[in-house]
Design a protein around this motif. Structure first.
Motif, mmCIF file in Angstrom:
data_model
loop_
_atom_site.group_PDB
_atom_site.id
_atom_site.type_symbol
_atom_site.label_atom_id
_atom_site.label_comp_id
_atom_site.label_asym_id
_atom_site.label_seq_id
_atom_site.Cartn_x
_atom_site.Cartn_y
_atom_site.Cartn_z
ATOM 1 N N LEU A 1 0.834 -1.195 0.000
ATOM 2 C CA LEU A 1 0.000 0.000 0.000
ATOM 3 C C LEU A 1 0.873 1.250 0.000
ATOM 4 C CD1 LEU A 1 -2.532 -1.153 2.756
ATOM 5 C CD2 LEU A 1 -2.713 -1.474 0.273
ATOM 6 N N TYR A 2 0.307 2.358 -0.468
ATOM 7 C CA TYR A 2 1.032 3.636 -0.559
ATOM 8 C C TYR A 2 2.278 3.491 -1.437
ATOM 9 C CZ TYR A 2 -1.949 4.618 3.467
ATOM 10 O OH TYR A 2 -3.028 4.764 4.298
ATOM 11 N N GLN A 3 2.091 2.846 -2.582
ATOM 12 C CA GLN A 3 3.181 2.687 -3.543
ATOM 13 C C GLN A 3 3.348 4.002 -4.289
ATOM 14 O OE1 GLN A 3 2.523 -0.419 -6.417
ATOM 15 N NE2 GLN A 3 4.045 0.412 -7.827
ATOM 16 N N GLY A 4 4.346 4.792 -3.905
ATOM 17 C CA GLY A 4 4.530 6.112 -4.488
ATOM 18 C C GLY A 4 5.177 6.067 -5.855
ATOM 19 N N GLY A 5 5.419 7.246 -6.407
ATOM 20 C CA GLY A 5 6.072 7.346 -7.702
ATOM 21 C C GLY A 5 5.162 6.927 -8.835
ATOM 22 N N GLN A 6 5.778 6.628 -9.944
ATOM 23 C CA GLN A 6 5.052 6.248 -11.158
ATOM 24 C C GLN A 6 5.663 4.939 -11.641
ATOM 25 O OE1 GLN A 6 4.274 9.564 -13.803
ATOM 26 N NE2 GLN A 6 4.604 8.258 -15.581
ATOM 27 N N THR A 7 5.367 3.879 -10.906
ATOM 28 C CA THR A 7 6.050 2.602 -11.114
ATOM 29 C C THR A 7 5.062 1.443 -11.065
ATOM 30 O OG1 THR A 7 6.458 2.314 -8.746
ATOM 31 C CG2 THR A 7 8.158 3.473 -9.997
ATOM 32 N N ASP A 8 5.525 0.284 -11.520
ATOM 33 C CA ASP A 8 4.802 -0.972 -11.359
ATOM 34 C C ASP A 8 5.671 -1.926 -10.557
ATOM 35 O OD1 ASP A 8 2.726 -0.091 -13.053
ATOM 36 O OD2 ASP A 8 3.807 -0.806 -14.830
ATOM 37 N N ILE A 9 5.061 -2.692 -9.665
ATOM 38 C CA ILE A 9 5.775 -3.768 -8.982
ATOM 39 C C ILE A 9 5.692 -4.996 -9.884
ATOM 40 C CG2 ILE A 9 5.842 -5.280 -6.968
ATOM 41 C CD1 ILE A 9 4.656 -2.997 -5.325
ATOM 42 N N THR A 10 6.844 -5.469 -10.352
ATOM 43 C CA THR A 10 6.852 -6.590 -11.298
ATOM 44 C C THR A 10 7.474 -7.852 -10.716
ATOM 45 O OG1 THR A 10 8.952 -5.784 -12.233
ATOM 46 C CG2 THR A 10 6.919 -5.053 -13.295
ATOM 47 N N GLY A 11 7.968 -7.778 -9.494
ATOM 48 C CA GLY A 11 8.524 -8.952 -8.847
ATOM 49 C C GLY A 11 8.654 -8.735 -7.356
ATOM 50 N N VAL A 12 8.437 -9.786 -6.570
ATOM 51 C CA VAL A 12 8.567 -9.721 -5.115
ATOM 52 C C VAL A 12 9.286 -10.979 -4.641
ATOM 53 C CG1 VAL A 12 7.346 -9.587 -2.895
ATOM 54 C CG2 VAL A 12 6.408 -8.413 -4.911
ATOM 55 N N GLU A 13 10.257 -10.808 -3.741
ATOM 56 C CA GLU A 13 10.969 -11.936 -3.149
ATOM 57 C C GLU A 13 10.993 -11.786 -1.636
ATOM 58 O OE1 GLU A 13 14.857 -12.250 -4.886
ATOM 59 O OE2 GLU A 13 14.087 -12.996 -6.797
ATOM 60 N N VAL A 14 11.054 -12.909 -0.938
ATOM 61 C CA VAL A 14 11.058 -12.924 0.515
ATOM 62 C C VAL A 14 12.201 -13.797 1.000
ATOM 63 C CG1 VAL A 14 9.478 -14.897 0.680
ATOM 64 C CG2 VAL A 14 9.604 -13.259 2.566
ATOM 65 N N ASP A 15 12.727 -13.470 2.176
ATOM 66 C CA ASP A 15 13.820 -14.242 2.749
ATOM 67 C C ASP A 15 13.755 -14.121 4.265
ATOM 68 O OD1 ASP A 15 16.088 -15.769 2.987
ATOM 69 O OD2 ASP A 15 17.488 -14.146 2.518
ATOM 70 N N ARG A 16 14.188 -15.169 4.940
ATOM 71 C CA ARG A 16 14.303 -15.105 6.393
ATOM 72 C C ARG A 16 15.487 -14.216 6.756
ATOM 73 N NH1 ARG A 16 17.445 -18.038 9.719
ATOM 74 N NH2 ARG A 16 17.923 -19.508 8.039
ATOM 75 N N VAL A 17 15.309 -13.356 7.733
ATOM 76 C CA VAL A 17 16.385 -12.455 8.160
ATOM 77 C C VAL A 17 17.604 -13.278 8.559
ATOM 78 C CG1 VAL A 17 17.076 -10.742 9.877
ATOM 79 C CG2 VAL A 17 14.769 -10.669 8.887
ATOM 80 N N GLY A 18 18.758 -12.894 8.024
ATOM 81 C CA GLY A 18 19.993 -13.605 8.315
ATOM 82 C C GLY A 18 20.338 -14.677 7.307
ATOM 83 N N SER A 19 19.423 -14.935 6.354
ATOM 84 C CA SER A 19 19.660 -15.934 5.323
ATOM 85 C C SER A 19 19.935 -15.237 3.995
ATOM 86 C CB SER A 19 18.443 -16.856 5.192
ATOM 87 O OG SER A 19 18.609 -17.763 4.124
ATOM 88 N N SER A 20 20.303 -15.997 2.979
ATOM 89 C CA SER A 20 20.525 -15.437 1.644
ATOM 90 C C SER A 20 19.801 -16.280 0.594
ATOM 91 C CB SER A 20 22.021 -15.384 1.318
ATOM 92 O OG SER A 20 22.601 -16.680 1.411
ATOM 93 N N GLY A 21 18.726 -16.908 1.007
ATOM 94 C CA GLY A 21 17.976 -17.778 0.096
ATOM 95 C C GLY A 21 16.684 -17.150 -0.350
ATOM 96 N N TRP A 22 16.770 -16.114 -1.138
ATOM 97 C CA TRP A 22 15.576 -15.403 -1.581
ATOM 98 C C TRP A 22 14.645 -16.326 -2.350
ATOM 99 C CZ3 TRP A 22 14.423 -10.744 0.248
ATOM 100 C CH2 TRP A 22 15.461 -9.963 0.769
#
Length: 275
Positions: free
Chosen positions: A170-191
């Motif tokens: 929510l509140y995605q500012g600017g003039q952009t599109d979100i085209t990808g999302v990745e998640v990872d556990r804090v302290g890891s590098s396995g997106w």
């Protein structure tokens, strides 16, 4: 061979100059707009009641958009300025809208509530204007501006801890599109990639266990870039409906291809005198 190489380099340079000349922040589009009884807060983007607070913060109204603007949900959260074209009836500023829903109406690019539709006209002619139902308009995409409000991530109601996580931004500012999302556990590098589900919702089966960080691929300029919200964005135990502060604001401007660019300022410095 040397002559050929020089020619090739020149041709590539000319192509890049031509592409740049056709790219700009604002492209003017012509279409039609229609009205319906009231805004649908349960629109296809999936914002629910959050749409009311987001539009209020940005000085926007909710809009249903055609397939070419909705783009299977990628267009959710985009902001546009729309004005009708009759100078004897219409304001110059028109209305600024947030895409929150999809319309199957193939004759228009936007559908607004009756109240929002009437704002396209000067006050003295709003009632008469509303009876028209569908009118010709100009529109352009504009940056979403939420007055310094950072983007937030909302755990969607379809989430089921700990097996399935769905989020929306929510509140995605600017003039952009979100085209990808990745998640990872804090302290890891396995997106891990989230799948684009429907509307503005991204989801993942069997998400990482523990406090979570996200990164978003957004369009901007002529290309795209990664946006990195703060670490520990989601706690180890998250719940549907919870909203978390990202710590970042998106201000990028994606370029469109058109000629000429629309550089005018749509304000009502003189149009209101018509009323």
């Amino acid at each position: 061979m040397k002559i050929f190489n020089n020619y090739l380099l020149f041709a590539l340079w000319m192509l890049s100059m031509f592409s740049a000349a056709l790219s700009c922040d604002r492209c003017l589009h012509k279409s039609k707009i229609a009205s319906f009884a009231q805004a649908n807060i349960n629109g296809a983007c999936g914002y629910g009641n959050s749409a009311t607070s987001v539009t209020a913060r940005g000085g926007l109204v909710m809009a249903s958009a055609s397939s070419r603007i909705y783009r299977e949900g990628v267009g959710c959260g985009a902001c546009y300025q729309i004005r009708c074209t009759d100078p004897g009836v219409c304001t110059k500023s028109g209305v600024k809208v947030l895409v929150t829903d999809f319309t199957k109406n193939t004759q228009t690019d936007f559908v607004l509530s009756a109240r929002s539709f009437s704002k396209l006209a000067v006050a003295s002619k709003a009632a008469q204007f509303l009876k028209m139902g569908t009118v010709d308009v100009d529109y352009k995409r504009i940056p979403c501006d939420y007055g310094g409000q950072n983007m937030t991530v909302k755990v969607d109601k379809s989430s089921k801890y700990p097996d399935y996580l769905a989020v929306q931004f929510l509140y995605q500012g600017g003039q952009t599109d979100i085209t990808g999302v990745e998640v990872d556990r804090v302290g890891s590098s396995g997106w891990q990639y989230l799948s684009h589900k429907n509307g503005a919702i991204w989801g993942i089966q069997n998400p990482p266990i523990g406090s979570l960080s996200f990164r978003l691929l957004v369009t901007g300029g002529y290309d795209g870039s990664w946006v990195w919200p703060r670490r520990n964005l989601l706690p180890a135990i998250w719940r549907p409906g919870s909203v978390y502060e990202s710590g970042v604001q998106i201000t990028d401007i994606a370029q469109e291809g058109c000629s000429p660019c629309e550089t005018g300022n749509w304000t009502d410095t003189y149009v209101n005198q018509l009323s």
